[in-house]
Design a protein around this motif. Structure first.
Motif, PDB file in Angstrom:
ATOM      1  N   GLY A   1     -15.716 -80.841   0.766  1.00  0.00           N
ATOM      2  CA  GLY A   1     -16.987 -80.120   0.743  1.00  0.00           C
ATOM      3  C   GLY A   1     -16.882 -78.666   1.107  1.00  0.00           C
ATOM      4  N   GLY A   2     -15.725 -78.257   1.579  1.00  0.00           N
ATOM      5  CA  GLY A   2     -15.528 -76.880   2.006  1.00  0.00           C
ATOM      6  C   GLY A   2     -15.231 -75.939   0.868  1.00  0.00           C
ATOM      7  N   SER A   3     -14.997 -74.673   1.220  1.00  0.00           N
ATOM      8  CA  SER A   3     -14.759 -73.617   0.239  1.00  0.00           C
ATOM      9  C   SER A   3     -13.533 -72.802   0.599  1.00  0.00           C
ATOM     10  N   LEU A   4     -12.933 -72.242  -0.427  1.00  0.00           N
ATOM     11  CA  LEU A   4     -11.837 -71.293  -0.271  1.00  0.00           C
ATOM     12  C   LEU A   4     -11.957 -70.252  -1.368  1.00  0.00           C
ATOM     13  N   ARG A   5     -11.430 -69.073  -1.100  1.00  0.00           N
ATOM     14  CA  ARG A   5     -11.364 -68.031  -2.116  1.00  0.00           C
ATOM     15  C   ARG A   5      -9.908 -67.601  -2.272  1.00  0.00           C
ATOM     16  N   LEU A   6      -9.373 -67.828  -3.449  1.00  0.00           N
ATOM     17  CA  LEU A   6      -7.996 -67.449  -3.744  1.00  0.00           C
ATOM     18  C   LEU A   6      -7.961 -66.051  -4.359  1.00  0.00           C
ATOM     19  N   SER A   7      -6.870 -65.353  -4.080  1.00  0.00           N
ATOM     20  CA  SER A   7      -6.652 -64.030  -4.658  1.00  0.00           C
ATOM     21  C   SER A   7      -5.278 -63.989  -5.288  1.00  0.00           C
ATOM     22  N   CYS A   8      -5.156 -63.157  -6.309  1.00  0.00           N
ATOM     23  CA  CYS A   8      -3.872 -62.970  -6.985  1.00  0.00           C
ATOM     24  C   CYS A   8      -3.737 -61.490  -7.304  1.00  0.00           C
ATOM     25  N   VAL A   9      -2.725 -60.875  -6.734  1.00  0.00           N
ATOM     26  CA  VAL A   9      -2.490 -59.451  -6.964  1.00  0.00           C
ATOM     27  C   VAL A   9      -1.336 -59.289  -7.934  1.00  0.00           C
ATOM     28  N   PHE A  10      -1.555 -58.475  -8.948  1.00  0.00           N
ATOM     29  CA  PHE A  10      -0.573 -58.217  -9.991  1.00  0.00           C
ATOM     30  C   PHE A  10       0.046 -56.848  -9.766  1.00  0.00           C
ATOM     31  N   SER A  11       1.367 -56.793  -9.780  1.00  0.00           N
ATOM     32  CA  SER A  11       2.039 -55.526  -9.476  1.00  0.00           C
ATOM     33  C   SER A  11       2.496 -54.771 -10.715  1.00  0.00           C
ATOM     34  N   GLY A  12       2.223 -55.316 -11.894  1.00  0.00           N
ATOM     35  CA  GLY A  12       2.665 -54.673 -13.121  1.00  0.00           C
ATOM     36  C   GLY A  12       1.708 -53.592 -13.576  1.00  0.00           C
ATOM     37  N   ARG A  13       1.943 -53.107 -14.780  1.00  0.00           N
ATOM     38  CA  ARG A  13       1.176 -51.976 -15.293  1.00  0.00           C
ATOM     39  C   ARG A  13      -0.001 -52.373 -16.154  1.00  0.00           C
ATOM     40  N   SER A  14       0.048 -53.557 -16.768  1.00  0.00           N
ATOM     41  CA  SER A  14      -0.987 -53.937 -17.715  1.00  0.00           C
ATOM     42  C   SER A  14      -1.752 -55.146 -17.200  1.00  0.00           C
ATOM     43  N   PHE A  15      -2.916 -54.926 -16.694  1.00  0.00           N
ATOM     44  CA  PHE A  15      -3.741 -56.027 -16.195  1.00  0.00           C
ATOM     45  C   PHE A  15      -5.005 -56.162 -17.039  1.00  0.00           C
ATOM     46  N   THR A  16      -5.643 -55.043 -17.290  1.00  0.00           N
ATOM     47  CA  THR A  16      -6.982 -55.045 -17.855  1.00  0.00           C
ATOM     48  C   THR A  16      -7.067 -55.674 -19.235  1.00  0.00           C
ATOM     49  N   VAL A  17      -6.085 -55.448 -20.066  1.00  0.00           N
ATOM     50  CA  VAL A  17      -6.202 -55.833 -21.464  1.00  0.00           C
ATOM     51  C   VAL A  17      -5.907 -57.304 -21.735  1.00  0.00           C
ATOM     52  N   TYR A  18      -5.404 -58.004 -20.723  1.00  0.00           N
ATOM     53  CA  TYR A  18      -4.992 -59.387 -20.934  1.00  0.00           C
ATOM     54  C   TYR A  18      -6.013 -60.376 -20.383  1.00  0.00           C
ATOM     55  N   PRO A  19      -6.051 -61.569 -20.993  1.00  0.00           N
ATOM     56  CA  PRO A  19      -6.786 -62.666 -20.374  1.00  0.00           C
ATOM     57  C   PRO A  19      -5.911 -63.271 -19.276  1.00  0.00           C
ATOM     58  N   TRP A  20      -6.550 -63.706 -18.203  1.00  0.00           N
ATOM     59  CA  TRP A  20      -5.842 -64.267 -17.061  1.00  0.00           C
ATOM     60  C   TRP A  20      -6.413 -65.638 -16.720  1.00  0.00           C
ATOM     61  N   GLY A  21      -5.596 -66.398 -15.981  1.00  0.00           N
ATOM     62  CA  GLY A  21      -6.063 -67.724 -15.620  1.00  0.00           C
ATOM     63  C   GLY A  21      -5.524 -68.196 -14.286  1.00  0.00           C
ATOM     64  N   TRP A  22      -6.204 -69.176 -13.760  1.00  0.00           N
ATOM     65  CA  TRP A  22      -5.726 -69.922 -12.589  1.00  0.00           C
ATOM     66  C   TRP A  22      -5.251 -71.287 -13.060  1.00  0.00           C
ATOM     67  N   TYR A  23      -4.144 -71.734 -12.490  1.00  0.00           N
ATOM     68  CA  TYR A  23      -3.540 -72.999 -12.837  1.00  0.00           C
ATOM     69  C   TYR A  23      -3.212 -73.735 -11.536  1.00  0.00           C
ATOM     70  N   ARG A  24      -3.029 -75.042 -11.629  1.00  0.00           N
ATOM     71  CA  ARG A  24      -2.663 -75.775 -10.429  1.00  0.00           C
ATOM     72  C   ARG A  24      -1.690 -76.896 -10.769  1.00  0.00           C
ATOM     73  N   GLN A  25      -0.912 -77.255  -9.778  1.00  0.00           N
ATOM     74  CA  GLN A  25       0.042 -78.347  -9.940  1.00  0.00           C
ATOM     75  C   GLN A  25       0.002 -79.209  -8.695  1.00  0.00           C
ATOM     76  N   ALA A  26      -0.412 -80.448  -8.884  1.00  0.00           N
ATOM     77  CA  ALA A  26      -0.443 -81.413  -7.798  1.00  0.00           C
ATOM     78  C   ALA A  26       0.898 -82.143  -7.750  1.00  0.00           C
ATOM     79  N   PRO A  27       1.248 -82.706  -6.620  1.00  0.00           N
ATOM     80  CA  PRO A  27       2.527 -83.416  -6.513  1.00  0.00           C
ATOM     81  C   PRO A  27       2.659 -84.500  -7.574  1.00  0.00           C
ATOM     82  N   GLY A  28       3.797 -84.482  -8.269  1.00  0.00           N
ATOM     83  CA  GLY A  28       4.059 -85.499  -9.273  1.00  0.00           C
ATOM     84  C   GLY A  28       3.319 -85.321 -10.580  1.00  0.00           C
ATOM     85  N   LYS A  29       2.592 -84.214 -10.715  1.00  0.00           N
ATOM     86  CA  LYS A  29       1.820 -83.969 -11.935  1.00  0.00           C
ATOM     87  C   LYS A  29       2.244 -82.665 -12.595  1.00  0.00           C
ATOM     88  N   GLN A  30       1.891 -82.533 -13.863  1.00  0.00           N
ATOM     89  CA  GLN A  30       2.185 -81.292 -14.573  1.00  0.00           C
ATOM     90  C   GLN A  30       1.188 -80.214 -14.184  1.00  0.00           C
TER      91      GLN A  30
END
Length: 115
Positions: A15-44
């Motif tokens: 029931g709780g909340s978290l806010r994840l952040s991802c900082v990109f150190s490269g030069r091209s961020f704006t023009v690309y689509p981005w996503g969040w992904y997850r991997q649980a133990p034993g799963k793809q």
């Protein structure tokens, strides 16, 4: 060297909340689509949410209405607001550009939902 650095994970009760952040150190961020992904133990690794360069979002059915993806182009940062977390959300969460322009994966951030 281009890096993706995820942060914000942790241990949270169901029931709780978290806010994840991802900082990109490269030069091209704006023009690309981005996503969040997850991997649980034993799963793809699976897609959680994506956001286009124009801000259009798309969510996996299992997070719709609970998670919100957003981006700060000036700060080259991707966010994932996660609410109403359940034990099934326990996984390592990663950010990356949407295929086929994937970058090398970062370390991810561990999210554990448990009472």
């Amino acid at each position: 060297q281009v890096q993706l650095v995820e942060s914000g994970g942790g241990l949270v009760q169901p029931g709780g909340s978290l806010r994840l952040s991802c900082v990109f150190s490269g030069r091209s961020f704006t023009v690309y689509p981005w996503g969040w992904y997850r991997q649980a133990p034993g799963k793809q690794r699976e897609s959680v949410a994506t956001i286009t360069s124009g801000g259009t979002t798309n969510y996996a059915d299992f997070v719709k209405g609970r998670f919100t993806i957003s981006r700060d182009n000036a700060g080259k940062t991707l966010y994932l607001q996660m609410n109403s977390l359940s034990p099934e959300d326990t996984a390592v969460y990663y950010c990356n550009r949407v295929s086929p322009t994937n970058l090398p994966w970062g370390q991810g951030t561990q999210v554990t939902v448990s009472s």
